[in-house]
Design a protein around this motif. Structure first.
Motif, PDB file in Angstrom:
ATOM      1  N   LEU A   6       0.825  -1.202   0.000  1.00  0.00           N
ATOM      2  CA  LEU A   6       0.000   0.000   0.000  1.00  0.00           C
ATOM      3  C   LEU A   6       0.864   1.259   0.000  1.00  0.00           C
ATOM      4  CD1 LEU A   6      -3.103   0.623   0.273  1.00  0.00           C
ATOM      5  CD2 LEU A   6      -2.674   0.908   2.701  1.00  0.00           C
ATOM      6  N   LEU A   7       2.012   1.183   0.648  1.00  0.00           N
ATOM      7  CA  LEU A   7       2.899   2.343   0.773  1.00  0.00           C
ATOM      8  C   LEU A   7       3.765   2.548  -0.462  1.00  0.00           C
ATOM      9  CD1 LEU A   7       4.108   1.691   4.433  1.00  0.00           C
ATOM     10  CD2 LEU A   7       2.029   2.853   3.649  1.00  0.00           C
ATOM     11  N   THR A   8       3.925   1.525  -1.292  1.00  0.00           N
ATOM     12  CA  THR A   8       4.775   1.642  -2.482  1.00  0.00           C
ATOM     13  C   THR A   8       3.968   1.851  -3.755  1.00  0.00           C
ATOM     14  OG1 THR A   8       4.806  -0.755  -2.869  1.00  0.00           O
ATOM     15  CG2 THR A   8       6.508   0.144  -1.427  1.00  0.00           C
ATOM     16  N   LEU A   9       2.646   1.717  -3.703  1.00  0.00           N
ATOM     17  CA  LEU A   9       1.846   1.917  -4.910  1.00  0.00           C
ATOM     18  C   LEU A   9       1.906   3.350  -5.438  1.00  0.00           C
ATOM     19  CD1 LEU A   9      -1.272  -0.335  -4.227  1.00  0.00           C
ATOM     20  CD2 LEU A   9       0.502  -0.666  -5.953  1.00  0.00           C
ATOM     21  N   PRO A  10       1.930   4.400  -4.582  1.00  0.00           N
ATOM     22  CA  PRO A  10       2.136   5.743  -5.133  1.00  0.00           C
ATOM     23  C   PRO A  10       3.472   5.867  -5.876  1.00  0.00           C
ATOM     24  CG  PRO A  10       1.288   5.873  -2.898  1.00  0.00           C
ATOM     25  CD  PRO A  10       1.614   4.433  -3.136  1.00  0.00           C
ATOM     26  N   TYR A  11       4.496   5.203  -5.374  1.00  0.00           N
ATOM     27  CA  TYR A  11       5.805   5.141  -6.050  1.00  0.00           C
ATOM     28  C   TYR A  11       5.643   4.510  -7.436  1.00  0.00           C
ATOM     29  CZ  TYR A  11      10.539   3.074  -6.736  1.00  0.00           C
ATOM     30  OH  TYR A  11      11.753   2.664  -7.227  1.00  0.00           O
ATOM     31  N   SER A  12       4.836   3.456  -7.523  1.00  0.00           N
ATOM     32  CA  SER A  12       4.577   2.823  -8.821  1.00  0.00           C
ATOM     33  C   SER A  12       3.803   3.753  -9.748  1.00  0.00           C
ATOM     34  CB  SER A  12       3.793   1.521  -8.625  1.00  0.00           C
ATOM     35  OG  SER A  12       4.550   0.579  -7.905  1.00  0.00           O
ATOM     36  N   PHE A  13       2.861   4.520  -9.195  1.00  0.00           N
ATOM     37  CA  PHE A  13       2.119   5.473 -10.017  1.00  0.00           C
ATOM     38  C   PHE A  13       3.043   6.536 -10.601  1.00  0.00           C
ATOM     39  CE2 PHE A  13      -2.700   5.453  -9.555  1.00  0.00           C
ATOM     40  CZ  PHE A  13      -2.757   4.088  -9.341  1.00  0.00           C
ATOM     41  N   SER A  60      -5.947   5.777  -2.549  1.00  0.00           N
ATOM     42  CA  SER A  60      -4.740   6.184  -1.821  1.00  0.00           C
ATOM     43  C   SER A  60      -3.584   6.446  -2.779  1.00  0.00           C
ATOM     44  CB  SER A  60      -4.352   5.109  -0.791  1.00  0.00           C
ATOM     45  OG  SER A  60      -4.104   3.864  -1.414  1.00  0.00           O
ATOM     46  N   ALA A  61      -3.342   5.538  -3.718  1.00  0.00           N
ATOM     47  CA  ALA A  61      -2.223   5.723  -4.657  1.00  0.00           C
ATOM     48  C   ALA A  61      -2.444   6.943  -5.540  1.00  0.00           C
ATOM     49  CB  ALA A  61      -2.041   4.458  -5.508  1.00  0.00           C
ATOM     50  N   ALA A  62      -3.664   7.108  -6.038  1.00  0.00           N
ATOM     51  CA  ALA A  62      -3.957   8.244  -6.916  1.00  0.00           C
ATOM     52  C   ALA A  62      -3.829   9.570  -6.167  1.00  0.00           C
ATOM     53  CB  ALA A  62      -5.357   8.089  -7.508  1.00  0.00           C
ATOM     54  N   SER A  63      -4.297   9.624  -4.923  1.00  0.00           N
ATOM     55  CA  SER A  63      -4.251  10.874  -4.151  1.00  0.00           C
ATOM     56  C   SER A  63      -2.820  11.286  -3.817  1.00  0.00           C
ATOM     57  CB  SER A  63      -5.052  10.716  -2.855  1.00  0.00           C
ATOM     58  OG  SER A  63      -6.392  10.423  -3.128  1.00  0.00           O
ATOM     59  N   VAL A  64      -2.013  10.325  -3.369  1.00  0.00           N
ATOM     60  CA  VAL A  64      -0.623  10.650  -3.022  1.00  0.00           C
ATOM     61  C   VAL A  64       0.139  11.087  -4.265  1.00  0.00           C
ATOM     62  CG1 VAL A  64       1.522   9.763  -2.048  1.00  0.00           C
ATOM     63  CG2 VAL A  64      -0.654   9.062  -1.050  1.00  0.00           C
ATOM     64  N   TYR A  65      -0.087  10.403  -5.390  1.00  0.00           N
ATOM     65  CA  TYR A  65       0.602  10.787  -6.636  1.00  0.00           C
ATOM     66  C   TYR A  65       0.140  12.163  -7.103  1.00  0.00           C
ATOM     67  CZ  TYR A  65       2.151  10.695 -11.491  1.00  0.00           C
ATOM     68  OH  TYR A  65       2.746  10.999 -12.698  1.00  0.00           O
ATOM     69  N   TRP A  66      -1.152  12.460  -6.969  1.00  0.00           N
ATOM     70  CA  TRP A  66      -1.668  13.784  -7.351  1.00  0.00           C
ATOM     71  C   TRP A  66      -0.994  14.876  -6.520  1.00  0.00           C
ATOM     72  CZ3 TRP A  66      -4.386  17.014  -3.968  1.00  0.00           C
ATOM     73  CH2 TRP A  66      -4.916  18.171  -4.530  1.00  0.00           C
ATOM     74  N   ALA A  67      -0.777  14.620  -5.241  1.00  0.00           N
ATOM     75  CA  ALA A  67      -0.229  15.648  -4.353  1.00  0.00           C
ATOM     76  C   ALA A  67       1.271  15.850  -4.538  1.00  0.00           C
ATOM     77  CB  ALA A  67      -0.524  15.287  -2.902  1.00  0.00           C
ATOM     78  N   PHE A  68       2.018  14.766  -4.773  1.00  0.00           N
ATOM     79  CA  PHE A  68       3.481  14.873  -4.736  1.00  0.00           C
ATOM     80  C   PHE A  68       4.161  14.588  -6.077  1.00  0.00           C
ATOM     81  CE2 PHE A  68       2.112  13.861  -0.408  1.00  0.00           C
ATOM     82  CZ  PHE A  68       2.685  14.910   0.282  1.00  0.00           C
ATOM     83  N   GLY A  69       3.467  13.986  -7.009  1.00  0.00           N
ATOM     84  CA  GLY A  69       4.005  13.819  -8.356  1.00  0.00           C
ATOM     85  C   GLY A  69       5.337  13.111  -8.408  1.00  0.00           C
ATOM     86  N   PHE A 109       8.064  -0.496 -16.543  1.00  0.00           N
ATOM     87  CA  PHE A 109       7.859  -1.924 -16.276  1.00  0.00           C
ATOM     88  C   PHE A 109       8.191  -2.288 -14.830  1.00  0.00           C
ATOM     89  CE2 PHE A 109       8.041  -2.169 -20.941  1.00  0.00           C
ATOM     90  CZ  PHE A 109       6.890  -2.910 -21.163  1.00  0.00           C
ATOM     91  N   THR A 110       9.043  -1.490 -14.176  1.00  0.00           N
ATOM     92  CA  THR A 110       9.279  -1.704 -12.743  1.00  0.00           C
ATOM     93  C   THR A 110       8.005  -1.428 -11.953  1.00  0.00           C
ATOM     94  OG1 THR A 110      11.607  -1.067 -12.946  1.00  0.00           O
ATOM     95  CG2 THR A 110      10.663  -1.014 -10.752  1.00  0.00           C
ATOM     96  N   GLY A 111       7.321  -0.325 -12.278  1.00  0.00           N
ATOM     97  CA  GLY A 111       6.064  -0.002 -11.608  1.00  0.00           C
ATOM     98  C   GLY A 111       4.979  -1.027 -11.880  1.00  0.00           C
ATOM     99  N   ALA A 112       4.896  -1.486 -13.135  1.00  0.00           N
ATOM    100  CA  ALA A 112       3.881  -2.484 -13.494  1.00  0.00           C
ATOM    101  C   ALA A 112       4.117  -3.792 -12.740  1.00  0.00           C
ATOM    102  CB  ALA A 112       3.905  -2.731 -15.005  1.00  0.00           C
ATOM    103  N   THR A 113       5.377  -4.147 -12.563  1.00  0.00           N
ATOM    104  CA  THR A 113       5.688  -5.409 -11.882  1.00  0.00           C
ATOM    105  C   THR A 113       5.398  -5.318 -10.394  1.00  0.00           C
ATOM    106  OG1 THR A 113       7.463  -5.689 -13.496  1.00  0.00           O
ATOM    107  CG2 THR A 113       7.430  -7.207 -11.659  1.00  0.00           C
ATOM    108  N   ASN A 114       5.533  -4.136  -9.799  1.00  0.00           N
ATOM    109  CA  ASN A 114       5.166  -3.976  -8.391  1.00  0.00           C
ATOM    110  C   ASN A 114       3.666  -4.213  -8.201  1.00  0.00           C
ATOM    111  OD1 ASN A 114       5.556  -3.311  -5.612  1.00  0.00           O
ATOM    112  ND2 ASN A 114       4.775  -1.263  -6.006  1.00  0.00           N
ATOM    113  N   GLN A 173       6.013   6.070 -11.520  1.00  0.00           N
ATOM    114  CA  GLN A 173       6.747   5.416 -12.611  1.00  0.00           C
ATOM    115  C   GLN A 173       5.862   5.154 -13.817  1.00  0.00           C
ATOM    116  OE1 GLN A 173       7.868   2.064 -10.152  1.00  0.00           O
ATOM    117  NE2 GLN A 173       9.987   2.767 -10.007  1.00  0.00           N
ATOM    118  N   LEU A 174       4.574   4.888 -13.559  1.00  0.00           N
ATOM    119  CA  LEU A 174       3.650   4.500 -14.625  1.00  0.00           C
ATOM    120  C   LEU A 174       2.838   5.660 -15.192  1.00  0.00           C
ATOM    121  CD1 LEU A 174       2.198   1.301 -12.921  1.00  0.00           C
ATOM    122  CD2 LEU A 174       3.456   1.303 -15.071  1.00  0.00           C
ATOM    123  N   GLY A 175       2.553   6.659 -14.359  1.00  0.00           N
ATOM    124  CA  GLY A 175       1.564   7.655 -14.716  1.00  0.00           C
ATOM    125  C   GLY A 175       0.196   7.234 -14.184  1.00  0.00           C
ATOM    126  N   MET A 176      -0.717   8.192 -14.076  1.00  0.00           N
ATOM    127  CA  MET A 176      -2.010   7.933 -13.446  1.00  0.00           C
ATOM    128  C   MET A 176      -2.836   6.904 -14.217  1.00  0.00           C
ATOM    129  SD  MET A 176      -3.785   8.950 -10.759  1.00  0.00           S
ATOM    130  CE  MET A 176      -3.456  10.679 -10.315  1.00  0.00           C
TER     131      MET A 176
END
Length: 493
Positions: free
Chosen positions: A60-67, A279-288, A232-237, A69-72
């Motif tokens: 759950l804590l690494t999915l924003p990191y994957s976003f 959670s992943a979408a919100s954290v990525y939206w805030a911190f990019g 592909f690192t993000g997709a594999t996570n 890498q991948l984009g929204m």
């Protein structure tokens, strides 16, 4: 054919009714009732709690990191796609378990003091070569799954108390997680699974609400995807996120009626998606793009009592998930040394301790929270819970006689056997090329980069550098010494 089907159904129902009476003690005193309420779990609800709480945990804590890498768009798409794919292969594993168990019980095999595991299902249905392959992949995946939970414990507690570095915290939590040797089986995770799901839910919604209230950082950029390696690192996570059903067989075996499991993983996945997507979408939206260098989402959120609560709860959840990942390894070790059917809890706990030592050691060598998830996902999860179950299902039912006499027939909405085999072939080809091929290349490239950057046995992975103290002032030769601050100079006119 109808009569044989009725015989099979009678055998199955009869066996599971017998299991249910064994699994539910008949004692009516208060102590027994309390014990049953918190300790003895074998219902479909217990299985759902186990699947849902075990599926995400630290991921759950690494999915924003994957976003990042991948984009929204790709992040959301891959979550939905791999969630569906993972639910399908969990269904296949449950079908193979029912097939294996039914065949063995027809042969009067008694499983009352024996926990069936995935490699034994493969052995009974396909032979020793499949057993060896399944055992190797499953044990290695669960070993590194336990390592990841231990790394996550150290990473999270550091953001509460940074007086100790992450490696020291790993030593401490390795000892704490070793206490899971006292939990006999998944049958005894009832209260822990329930609490684990509550903790996951709080953490996910804290990340969502805190990120939205924080707002976007100044000059935020959402440039992902920028590099194929990161993509592909993000997709594999995410492949790893929805590949947590390596313990499906053990969870099923803990149920009083395992045939009810078929759709449980799908319902668990649907609930988990209500946590991971917001959670992943919100954290990525805030911190990019800041997340590209912060694999733990907690590291970017400001310190607050709510954040500390989420950290503490997630810490305890990882302790539970460590037990989920490590318990099947305990079973394998017990079987290897001939103590699996031992009645003494203390003796079994003592012989399980050596299993924790290599996990502890690997967590200290590779403390790369985030990148290690993708590496495990591409090299181990891809085979353990996607490719091997799909191939095993096709080979088990490759003949017309096997399909005709199968305990469970495929549902109509997937096209019966033709549709099932088509989906299985797609799963094997997709995961082999995208998950193992491109994902393996990308995740290992990133993993090697982490080793080159931080080194093995790094003391504090991705920790902020300590503040630099200003250089001391060196007085010039012949210059007057400055007056002390507490002395007032008097100037006479």
């Amino acid at each position: 054919m109808e009569s044989s089907d009725k015989v099979v159904e009678t055998v199955i129902v009869g066996n599971y009714v017998e299991m249910e009476s064994e699994g539910k003690p008949n004692n009516t005193d208060i102590k027994s009732k309390i014990s049953n309420l918190f300790w003895h779990g074998g219902s479909a609800y217990d299985a759902w709690f186990s699947c849902a709480s075990n599926q995400v945990a630290q991921v759950l804590l690494t999915l924003p990191y994957s976003f990042s890498q991948l984009g929204m768009l790709s992040g959301v798409t891959f979550q939905l796609f791999y969630g569906l794919l993972g639910s399908w292969t969990a269904y296949l594993i449950s079908i193979l378990y029912i097939e294996y168990r039914t065949r063995k019980e027809r042969e009067k095999v008694d499983f009352r003091n024996h926990v069936i595991q995935w490699f034994e299902v493969l052995d009974g249905l396909l032979g020793k070569h499949w057993r060896n392959v399944g055992l190797a992949f499953n044990c290695t995946f669960l070993l590194f799954g336990s390592v990841i939970q231990l790394i996550a414990c150290a990473s999270n507690i550091y953001y509460i108390n940074d007086n100790l570095d992450k490696r020291t915290w790993t030593y401490i939590f390795g000892a704490c997680c070793a206490t899971t040797v006292f939990i006999p089986s998944f049958h005894n995770y009832r209260i822990w699974s329930f609490l684990g799901l509550l903790m996951t839910t709080y953490t996910a919604w804290y990340l969502t609400v805190a990120s939205l209230l924080h707002g976007q950082v100044e000059g935020v950029k959402h440039s992902g995807p920028t590099k194929m390696v990161l993509y592909f690192t993000g997709a594999t996570n995410i492949l790893y996120t929805f590949g947590g059903h390596a313990v499906t067989v053990e969870i099923m075996h803990a149920m009083w009626k395992p045939q009810k499991f078929k759709a449980i993983y799908l319902w668990a996945t649907l609930y988990v998606l209500t946590l991971t997507l917001p959670s992943a979408a919100s954290v990525y939206w805030a911190f990019g793009d800041l997340l590209l260098d912060h694999s733990n989402a907690f590291s970017l959120l400001p310190k607050s009592p709510f954040r500390d609560m989420a950290l503490f709860l997630n810490l305890f959840l990882q302790f539970i998930t460590f037990g989920f990942a490590c318990t099947p390894l305990y079973f394998v070790w017990e079987k290897a040394i001939g103590l699996h059917e031992c009645r003494s809890l203390c003796k079994r706990a003592a012989v399980r301790l050596p299993v924790v030592v290599p996990i502890w050691f690997l967590a200290i060598i590779f403390p790369f929270f985030g990148p290690i998830n993708s590496s495990v996902g591409s090299l181990l999860v891809s085979f353990t819970v996607y490719i091997i179950p799909a191939l095993a299902h096709m080979l088990t039912f490759k003949t017309a006689a096997a399909r005709e006499n199968a305990v469970e027939q495929p549902p109509k909405f997937v096209g019966r056997w033709a549709g099932t085999f088509t989906i299985n072939i797609f799963v094997v080809v997709w995961v082999l090329i995208v998950g193992f091929g491109f994902g393996g290349w990308a995740s290992m490239t990133n993993f090697i980069h982490q080793i080159d950057t931080f080194g093995l046995f790094t003391k504090c992975y991705q920790c902020p550098p300590p503040p630099r103290s200003p250089p001391p002032l060196i007085p010039q030769v012949g210059a007057p010494s400055p007056a002390p601050a507490n002395i007032t100079r008097h100037h006479h006119l």
